[in-house]
Each structure stands twice: as C-alpha cells, then as structure tokens.
Design a protein around this motif. Structure first.
Motif, mmCIF file in Angstrom:
data_model
loop_
_atom_site.group_PDB
_atom_site.id
_atom_site.type_symbol
_atom_site.label_atom_id
_atom_site.label_comp_id
_atom_site.label_asym_id
_atom_site.label_seq_id
_atom_site.Cartn_x
_atom_site.Cartn_y
_atom_site.Cartn_z
ATOM 1 N N ILE A 196 3.812 -11.357 -17.704
ATOM 2 C CA ILE A 196 2.633 -11.988 -18.779
ATOM 3 C C ILE A 196 1.911 -10.744 -19.422
ATOM 4 N N MET A 197 1.693 -9.982 -18.367
ATOM 5 C CA MET A 197 1.002 -8.657 -19.000
ATOM 6 C C MET A 197 1.718 -7.881 -20.118
ATOM 7 N N VAL A 198 3.038 -7.671 -19.655
ATOM 8 C CA VAL A 198 4.183 -6.897 -20.436
ATOM 9 C C VAL A 198 4.213 -7.578 -21.757
ATOM 10 N N GLY A 199 4.273 -8.766 -21.430
ATOM 11 C CA GLY A 199 4.476 -9.785 -22.789
ATOM 12 C C GLY A 199 3.220 -9.749 -23.763
ATOM 13 N N ALA A 200 2.214 -9.848 -23.289
ATOM 14 C CA ALA A 200 1.135 -9.583 -24.118
ATOM 15 C C ALA A 200 0.911 -8.235 -24.619
ATOM 16 N N TRP A 201 1.232 -7.220 -23.909
ATOM 17 C CA TRP A 201 1.324 -5.715 -24.536
ATOM 18 C C TRP A 201 2.327 -5.690 -25.674
ATOM 19 N N VAL A 202 3.215 -6.306 -25.502
ATOM 20 C CA VAL A 202 4.651 -6.292 -26.468
ATOM 21 C C VAL A 202 4.042 -6.832 -27.532
ATOM 22 N N SER A 217 7.590 -17.462 -26.325
ATOM 23 C CA SER A 217 8.313 -18.443 -24.956
ATOM 24 C C SER A 217 8.694 -17.570 -23.796
ATOM 25 N N PHE A 218 8.646 -16.428 -23.905
ATOM 26 C CA PHE A 218 8.658 -15.440 -22.905
ATOM 27 C C PHE A 218 7.819 -15.491 -21.900
ATOM 28 N N VAL A 219 6.372 -15.482 -22.424
ATOM 29 C CA VAL A 219 4.987 -15.463 -21.815
ATOM 30 C C VAL A 219 4.794 -17.162 -21.316
ATOM 31 N N PHE A 390 -6.815 -1.150 -25.237
ATOM 32 C CA PHE A 390 -7.079 -2.228 -24.212
ATOM 33 C C PHE A 390 -6.106 -2.676 -23.469
ATOM 34 N N ALA A 391 -4.648 -2.571 -24.008
ATOM 35 C CA ALA A 391 -3.637 -2.998 -23.312
ATOM 36 C C ALA A 391 -3.305 -1.962 -22.032
ATOM 37 N N PHE A 392 -3.667 -0.602 -22.548
ATOM 38 C CA PHE A 392 -3.490 0.415 -21.161
ATOM 39 C C PHE A 392 -4.469 0.117 -20.176
ATOM 40 N N TRP A 393 -5.781 -0.089 -20.608
ATOM 41 C CA TRP A 393 -6.658 -0.418 -19.486
ATOM 42 C C TRP A 393 -6.753 -1.731 -18.753
ATOM 43 N N ALA A 394 -6.078 -2.615 -19.536
ATOM 44 C CA ALA A 394 -5.975 -4.066 -18.791
ATOM 45 C C ALA A 394 -4.815 -4.085 -17.573
ATOM 46 N N ILE A 395 -3.872 -3.349 -18.176
ATOM 47 C CA ILE A 395 -2.734 -3.275 -17.099
ATOM 48 C C ILE A 395 -3.120 -2.403 -15.963
#
Length: 459
Positions: A196-202, A217-219, A390-395
């Motif tokens: 889910i995190m990777v999908g949100a980043w992409v 659909s992936f997420v 934001f993506a880097f820090w969230a992950i």
C-alpha cells in the motif's frame, strides 16, 4: 537504439543501457528474494513452541541454507561485475552513503568480542552482500524513479501470488485469518502494508489516468488482503503513520524547520512530559501504563523485553556479536532465559533492543547518524518536490515504527522491511546526489512549485 558506450577494463565496449537493465533486474531479484517470493509457504501448519526440540532448533538456526547462499552469492557476483565495469559510479554513491558503510563496519567489528565469532562472521558477510547488492543496483539504475517502479513491479508479483493463495486450501489459519503465501498472518499483513505504501508512492509519479486506475486497483487489492489477514499491527501502522506524518509536516512548516527536527522536538517534549510526571507524582512511565493495561508492552512481550533488558547489562556498549544472540549454538545468550519459550525465538520483537543485543549502544549511535543523514537529504528534496519528501519520510517513519514491535533493521537475514529501509535510504541519498550534479527530479508537481507548505503535499 542509440547507446552511450563505455569501455571496460578489458577494452570491451559495454552499452550503457545494458548496465541499467542489469541493475534493474538485480534490484528486482533482491526485492523478490527479501519477500520470499521464490519460497512461498502455502498451507503451512503452525507448530506450537512446546512441540519443538531445543537441540534441533539450535541446529537449524545455526546451519546454512544452500538456496539462500547461492542466490545472494550469485547476485553479489553480478554486482561485482557491474562495479568493475564502472567503478566510479559505485564509489560515488558509496561515498554519499557513508553512514550505511559505518553501520556495517560496526556490525563487522563485533566479531572481536562476539560470543560466537563464527556465526557473527557468517552473518556479517551475508548481510554485507545484501547491502552491497542493493547499493550497487541503485548506483547503476539511470533514474531513481525507475528504481521505485522496479519495487512496485515486485509487489505486483507478490500481490498476484498471494491472491492465488485464496484458491489454495489451508491458507487460512485456525482463527480464520488469511496467511496467503506466507507462514502467518502478520507476515502477510506487513507485506500488504508495504504494498500500500509503495503504491501510494508510485501514485505521485504516474503521468496518465489509465496508470492511476491500475495503481488504484493495486492498492485496493492489497487493502483487501490486509483486511483478510486481520493483522492488527499492520492495520494500525497503515492508518496512524500517514496521519502522524501530516502532523509532523505541519509542525515543520509552522516552526520553519526540517521534518526530522520537528519530529525530534515532538518526541523530546513527549518524553520530557513523562519525566515531569515522574518527578511530580513519583510515577514511572511503566506505572502510568499499568493504570491502563497490565501488559506494559501492549503486545504480550513483557517477559521477553524484561529478560533482554537484564541481559543487555552484561554487554551494553558492544552487544553480544552481530547475529549471535538468538539461538546460535549452545553459547547463545537467549538460552539463559528463565522462560523456555524464549529459547525458541529468533528476535526480541523489538528492533531497537535487538540492535543493542547484536551490536550494542554503538549500533544505536550508528543508526542515529544514518537517520540524521537521511533527514538532511529529504529536507533538500523538499525544496524541489514536497510530495516526494512526504513519501520518503512516510515510508521511513513506517519502518521505524514497525521496528518498535518487530525486528526490522540491521537484520542478520534478508527481510522485506530491511530491504525497504535500505532502498528508501539509498534512494533518497542518490536523489540528492543527482540534484547536486544538476539533474532534476523529473516532472515536479504543482504543489511543489507554487510554494505550498510541506503539509499540503500530503493532501
């Protein structure tokens, strides 16, 4: 197709695009190996700790897995070949990632005082190969965004594999929780959370509507598997982490400081408040927790953490040797636990305690240096693209939070979370290195160019 040609040390002409493709394939395999894609565990029956034989357990933990050795030695050989072809590129990224090299050096030096030097040596070599493969892959991939898409592709493969498990008998445990291609629900839950995190980043990088529909659909499917797994840890992290990160970014904007500084201030105030309560009321944090719940760990691990806390007093500075604490031969410190079930554990289910057990307080200092380095890099990224910051820090915060409940960092084995930590850190450093050489972050978002605050990048 046109290639940028380079000469190897032997005078051979090597297409530049070929190096990129090999690096991408190597990163894809490293990610798939770390999540156990090639060794699915469909319909694996659980074993109660009381049924385990201690001698057999210690032997299995101390032994070697031939498949694991071959696959990482093979990837390591490919990585060495890439470095030999373009040594400058690897050395440039390795120099930028010096805190990671320092952390691995700390792990290696514990061989000197390890309770089991042989095991520490083997585990250090294995982990060093893993780190080397990830670092080399990212050094030779043309664009850091392509590296993110490679990980995205790996989690598509994991998604399809676990969805296939729905049609296989025995992939639900006795409590009715879905385990998919993993051995238990929490492993599937954390894979789903990462997906889910990777999908949100992409999502922040996709250029067209069709790609975003596929990503949605992936997420959604990963959310479905997460719900079926009923993994409370993963469910809590996937909800709480983004909310907290929005708050951290808002505080950073308000105070005009970096996000890492804002997080440090918030947690510093929190612990200062606990100290104030202790001074005024004479109540320790443990006593405060007892007012709410008897289990001060909130996870049923009080006995494990209490044993480890007492044991660490024997070797607090340097630890017991990297990978030598849990079930590694008859000299393993974990076998001195007063509770037999602890003898069969492979971690403390708290990554920070495990780091101290493996490499001591110096390992915690090394990790802190690495995180400061990461924080400064992401602050640099935030000036150009706030969504990516934001993506880097969230992950990263997701990984650090998970490490409080499970052992994720500086592991003597390759795990999905350890891979994600290495990938996130090295990618951030690589991104900043490219920016300093005049490269761009690609198509930057309007939220990044219009001067909107960092907290707005999350929405």
């Amino acid at each position: 197709m046109q290639f940028s040609l380079r000469h190897s040390a032997r005078g051979e002409i090597v297409p530049e695009a070929y190096l990129h493709r090999v690096a991408e394939a190597m990163l894809l395999l490293a990610c798939l190996f770390s999540v156990g894609f090639f060794q699915p565990e469909f319909a694996v029956a659980g074993v109660h700790l009381a049924e385990l034989d201690l001698n057999l357990f210690v032997e299995s933990r101390s032994g070697s897995n031939i498949f694991s050795q071959v696959k990482w030695i093979g990837l390591g050989a490919v990585a060495i070949a890439l470095v030999m072809l373009r040594t400058d590129r690897f050395l440039r990224l390795a120099a930028l990632c010096w805190p990671l090299i320092l952390l691995m050096a700390i792990a290696a030096i514990t061989i000197v005082w390890s309770v089991d030097p042989g095991t520490t040596l083997k585990r250090t070599i294995r982990t060093s190969i893993f780190v080397f493969v990830v670092l080399t892959s990212l050094a030779y991939i043309r664009d850091w965004r392509r590296a993110v898409f490679v990980v995205y592709l790996a989690y598509w493969a994991m998604l399809l594999q676990n969805l296939a498990g729905l049609a296989i008998p025995g992939t639900f445990d006795l409590a009715g929780n879905f385990t998919g291609a993993t051995s238990q629900k929490n492993q599937l839950g954390i894979l789903a959370a990462i997906g889910i995190m990777v999908g949100a980043w992409v999502w922040t990088m996709l250029p067209d509507r069709m790609s975003k529909i596929l990503n949605l659909s992936f997420v959604t499917l990963w959310f479905g598997l997460l719900a079926l797994s009923v993994s409370k840890t993963a469910l809590a992290l996937i909800v709480v982490v983004p909310i907290l990160m929005i708050g951290f970014f808002a505080v950073a904007d308000l105070l005009r400081v970096g996000v890492g500084v804002a997080m440090t201030l918030i947690f510093g105030l929190f612990f200062a408040g606990l100290g104030l309560v202790n001074a005024m009321l004479g109540m320790t944090p443990m006593a405060l927790v007892h007012l709410i719940k008897d289990d001060v760990t909130f996870t049923g691990r009080t006995q494990i953490w209490a044993f480890l806390y007492d044991k660490l007093q024997e070797s607090l500075i340097g630890g017991f040797g990297f990978g030598a604490f849990w079930g590694q031969g008859t000299a393993s410190p974990s076998l001195t636990a007063p509770y037999p079930y602890i003898w069969f554990l492979d971690s403390a289910h708290n990554g920070y305690l495990d780091i101290v057990a493996n490499v001591g307080f110096i390992g915690i200092v090394g990790l802190a240096i690495l995180l400061v380095h990461f924080s400064l890099a992401v602050d640099h990224i935030a000036r150009r693209d706030r969504r990516q910051a934001f993506a880097f820090w969230a992950i990263m915060f997701f990984i650090l939070s998970h490490n409080m409940m499970e052992s994720s960092l500086l592991r003597p084995t390759e795990t999905a979370m350890w891979f994600l930590f290495l990938f996130t850190y090295v990618t951030a450093i690589s991104c900043v290195g490219g920016m300093r050489r005049g490269e761009t972050l690609g198509e930057e978002h309007e939220a990044s160019r219009d001067g909107a605050p960092l907290s707005a990048a999350a929405t």
